[in-house]
Motif scaffolding. Structure first.
Motif, PDB file in Angstrom:
ATOM      1  N   SER A 238       0.847  -1.199   0.000  1.00 58.78           N
ATOM      2  CA  SER A 238       0.000   0.000   0.000  1.00 58.78           C
ATOM      3  C   SER A 238       0.878   1.242   0.000  1.00 58.78           C
ATOM      4  O   SER A 238       2.095   1.162   0.235  1.00 58.78           O
ATOM      5  CB  SER A 238      -0.869   0.025   1.260  1.00 58.78           C
ATOM      6  OG  SER A 238      -0.034   0.189   2.391  1.00 58.78           O
ATOM      7  N   GLY A 239       0.218   2.380  -0.195  1.00 64.87           N
ATOM      8  CA  GLY A 239       0.921   3.648  -0.142  1.00 64.87           C
ATOM      9  C   GLY A 239       1.419   3.953   1.264  1.00 64.87           C
ATOM     10  O   GLY A 239       2.559   4.393   1.453  1.00 64.87           O
ATOM     11  N   SER A 240       0.582   3.690   2.252  1.00 60.63           N
ATOM     12  CA  SER A 240       0.975   3.969   3.642  1.00 60.63           C
ATOM     13  C   SER A 240       2.252   3.215   4.001  1.00 60.63           C
ATOM     14  O   SER A 240       3.151   3.755   4.650  1.00 60.63           O
ATOM     15  CB  SER A 240      -0.114   3.513   4.615  1.00 60.63           C
ATOM     16  OG  SER A 240      -1.317   4.152   4.345  1.00 60.63           O
TER      17      SER A 240
ATOM     18  N   HIS B 143      -0.275  11.242   3.774  1.00 64.65           N
ATOM     19  CA  HIS B 143       0.702  10.236   3.355  1.00 64.65           C
ATOM     20  C   HIS B 143       0.297   8.837   3.775  1.00 64.65           C
ATOM     21  O   HIS B 143       1.095   7.908   3.659  1.00 64.65           O
ATOM     22  CB  HIS B 143       2.082  10.578   3.925  1.00 64.65           C
ATOM     23  CG  HIS B 143       2.579  11.929   3.515  1.00 64.65           C
ATOM     24  ND1 HIS B 143       2.966  12.215   2.222  1.00 64.65           N
ATOM     25  CD2 HIS B 143       2.710  13.099   4.197  1.00 64.65           C
ATOM     26  CE1 HIS B 143       3.335  13.485   2.138  1.00 64.65           C
ATOM     27  NE2 HIS B 143       3.187  14.049   3.323  1.00 64.65           N
ATOM     28  N   GLY B 144      -0.922   8.677   4.296  1.00 69.23           N
ATOM     29  CA  GLY B 144      -1.388   7.357   4.689  1.00 69.23           C
ATOM     30  C   GLY B 144      -1.924   7.361   6.102  1.00 69.23           C
ATOM     31  O   GLY B 144      -1.858   8.366   6.818  1.00 69.23           O
TER      32      GLY B 144
ATOM     33  N   GLU C 253       4.072  16.061  -0.853  1.00 76.04           N
ATOM     34  CA  GLU C 253       3.497  15.759  -2.161  1.00 76.04           C
ATOM     35  C   GLU C 253       3.914  16.883  -3.117  1.00 76.04           C
ATOM     36  O   GLU C 253       3.898  18.049  -2.720  1.00 76.04           O
ATOM     37  CB  GLU C 253       1.970  15.741  -2.072  1.00 76.04           C
ATOM     38  CG  GLU C 253       1.430  14.704  -1.108  1.00 76.04           C
ATOM     39  CD  GLU C 253       0.108  15.149  -0.490  1.00 76.04           C
ATOM     40  OE1 GLU C 253      -0.943  14.797  -1.037  1.00 76.04           O
ATOM     41  OE2 GLU C 253       0.132  15.867   0.532  1.00 76.04           O
TER      42      GLU C 253
ATOM     43  N   ASP D 297       6.111  12.287  -2.277  1.00 81.27           N
ATOM     44  CA  ASP D 297       5.014  11.327  -2.285  1.00 81.27           C
ATOM     45  C   ASP D 297       4.242  11.499  -3.596  1.00 81.27           C
ATOM     46  O   ASP D 297       3.462  12.438  -3.752  1.00 81.27           O
ATOM     47  CB  ASP D 297       4.110  11.596  -1.071  1.00 81.27           C
ATOM     48  CG  ASP D 297       2.914  10.660  -1.011  1.00 81.27           C
ATOM     49  OD1 ASP D 297       2.600  10.025  -2.032  1.00 81.27           O
ATOM     50  OD2 ASP D 297       2.277  10.588   0.058  1.00 81.27           O
TER      51      ASP D 297
ATOM     52  N   ILE E 245       2.245   9.143  -4.756  1.00 80.86           N
ATOM     53  CA  ILE E 245       1.255   8.061  -4.718  1.00 80.86           C
ATOM     54  C   ILE E 245       0.002   8.458  -5.504  1.00 80.86           C
ATOM     55  O   ILE E 245      -0.576   7.650  -6.225  1.00 80.86           O
ATOM     56  CB  ILE E 245       0.959   7.695  -3.245  1.00 80.86           C
ATOM     57  CG1 ILE E 245       2.190   6.983  -2.664  1.00 80.86           C
ATOM     58  CG2 ILE E 245      -0.303   6.848  -3.111  1.00 80.86           C
ATOM     59  CD1 ILE E 245       2.188   6.814  -1.157  1.00 80.86           C
TER      60      ILE E 245
ATOM     61  N   LYS F 141      -1.198   3.530  -5.463  1.00 79.49           N
ATOM     62  CA  LYS F 141      -2.411   3.741  -6.266  1.00 79.49           C
ATOM     63  C   LYS F 141      -2.301   3.140  -7.671  1.00 79.49           C
ATOM     64  O   LYS F 141      -2.401   1.934  -7.824  1.00 79.49           O
ATOM     65  CB  LYS F 141      -2.769   5.210  -6.290  1.00 79.49           C
ATOM     66  CG  LYS F 141      -3.239   5.690  -4.903  1.00 79.49           C
ATOM     67  CD  LYS F 141      -3.952   7.001  -4.948  1.00 79.49           C
ATOM     68  CE  LYS F 141      -4.439   7.449  -3.589  1.00 79.49           C
ATOM     69  NZ  LYS F 141      -5.774   7.013  -3.267  1.00 79.49           N
TER      70      LYS F 141
END
Ligand code: PMP
Length: 400
Positions: free
Chosen positions: A106-108, A135-136, A185, A218, A220, A247
């Motif tokens: 996962s992204g987290s 960020h998760g 991000e 990030d 994601i 994602k």
């Protein structure tokens, strides 16, 4: 009991008012509900389904891998060609210093791994992040999330984390010799689309170089074509030390990754060995799906490097209404800002009634989210915008 009742009873809930849209089929840019009604999908699983639903090439790759093997061993010990090939494909499109890919689920988990790597590599613990960042949801990722509202119930979180306004000079001033990393991000999506000037990113890169602080981007949500380039950092012209992916990385399958230079990544191999562990990270089925998806996205950019920008411009052209306060747009993520949450919520609900599926943003509850599959056609964009305008009119009519 109906499926809806069973959903509410047995599937762990995180919202007092879930959308509770029952998906029975998804194809191209459309979702089908329990009555077989077609809905245009304007959020693509929140920037996951960049190629829409049911892509034949991705399905073929998955089916072949299912026949070859599924999970065989925890991450990192066996050579699995789907992992090797996808890591190689990613390294090939990234700058030379981003050449070692650690696959997560996962992204987290990518955020977690990257923060650990930064601490391990620099031997420092101070971390800088930004207000209104996401960020998760795991505890490390939550520690750098820029919102007291979502953090408060889970304190104490990670110590030595400092947060500043996005694109502020205070953040640059705070970076010092004790800072392990700064995480951000390249565009804050959940804030309803918040961009930073290019010059600020350049100053950020410079300050990181001067102090030895690692720069973590990030991507994601912005990655894999969503920003209008394959990755947003290409638009910005600044290369991070670590990039987070997720994602759309998995082509519709669950996957995340953090990417760094091999020399940095190698520090996970000693003192302690197994510096980051995952059982399922880099699952072979996810890797083949992701690799096929990336190949298709690359082909789309090769055929027309401007295709995302053209679609963005069409959305902006079609989205005109007195009730709309502003439309922020970055590649194919758009945020239609209304005066308040209530208005937005009513319009979102009305859109769903009218056959258009959408949502809001974590830190911009007054804004309607548009992040469709990148494959959305020009006609589908016009159809979607017409439904939005019609829904706004209906909501305004009801409340007048
Ligand atoms: N970072 C960003 C920018 C995200 O948008 C998300 C997911 N919304 C995450 C991290 C976390 O990813 P995941 O939900 O896969 O853990």
């Amino acid at each position: 009991m109906t499926t809806r009742e069973l959903f509410l009873k047995h599937v762990g809930q995180t919202s007092m008012a879930p959308l509770a849209f029952e998906v029975t089929k998804a194809q191209g840019c459309y979702l089908y509900d329990a009555n077989g009604k077609k809905h245009i999908d304007l959020i693509g699983g929140i920037s996951v389904c960049n190629l829409g639903h049911g892509n034949e090439r991705i399905k073929t790759a998955i089916k072949k891998q299912v026949d070859d093997y599924l999970h065989v061993m925890v991450y990192g010990e066996t050579i699995q060609s789907p992992q090797v090939q996808y890591a190689t494909a990613i390294a090939d499109i990234l700058p030379a210093t981003l050449n070692s890919i650690y696959f997560t689920n996962s992204g987290s988990e990518a955020t977690e791994g990257a923060m650990k790597l930064a601490k391990r590599y620099t031997g420092k613990s101070k971390i800088i992040s930004f207000k209104n960042s996401y960020h998760g949801s795991t505890q490390g990722a939550l520690s750098v999330m820029g919102s007291e509202y979502w953090q408060q119930a889970y304190r104490p979180l990670l110590p030595n984390v400092y947060q500043y306004d996005y694109a502020s000079s205070e953040a640059l001033d705070a970076i010092d010799e004790h800072t392990a990393c700064i995480i951000l991000e390249p565009m804050q999506s959940e804030a309803g689309i918040n961009e930073a000037p290019q010059a600020w990113f350049q100053q950020l890169r410079k300050k990181c170089d001067e102090t030895g602080c690692l720069l973590i981007f990030d991507e994601i949500q912005t990655g894999f074509g969503r920003s209008g380039s394959l990755f947003a950092f290409e638009k910005i012209g600044v290369v991070p030390d670590i990039i987070l992916l997720g994602k759309a990385l998995g082509g519709g399958m669950p996957m995340g990754a953090f990417v760094a230079d091999k020399e940095m990544m190698d520090c996970f191999s000693y003192k302690p060995v197994l510096g980051h562990i995952t059982t399922f990270g880099g699952h072979p089925v996810c890797c083949v799906a992701g690799r096929e998806s990336l190949a298709i996205i690359q082909e789309m950019f090769k055929a027309n490097p401007q295709f995302v920008e053209e679609k963005r411009a069409l959305f902006l052209q079609e989205l005109n209404h007195d009730c709309i306060e502003k439309v922020n747009a970055y590649g194919l993520i758009l945020a239609i800002h209304f005066k308040d949450y209530d208005t937005n919520k009513k319009i979102i609900d009305q859109c769903i009634k009218n056959g258009l599926f959408t949502d809001w943003f974590l830190f911009a509850a007054n804004a309607l989210r548009i992040a469709p599959p990148l494959t959305i056609t020009h006609n589908e964009i016009k159809e979607a915008c017409a439904i939005i305008i019609q829904s706004i009119n209906e909501v305004m009519h009801e409340s007048s």
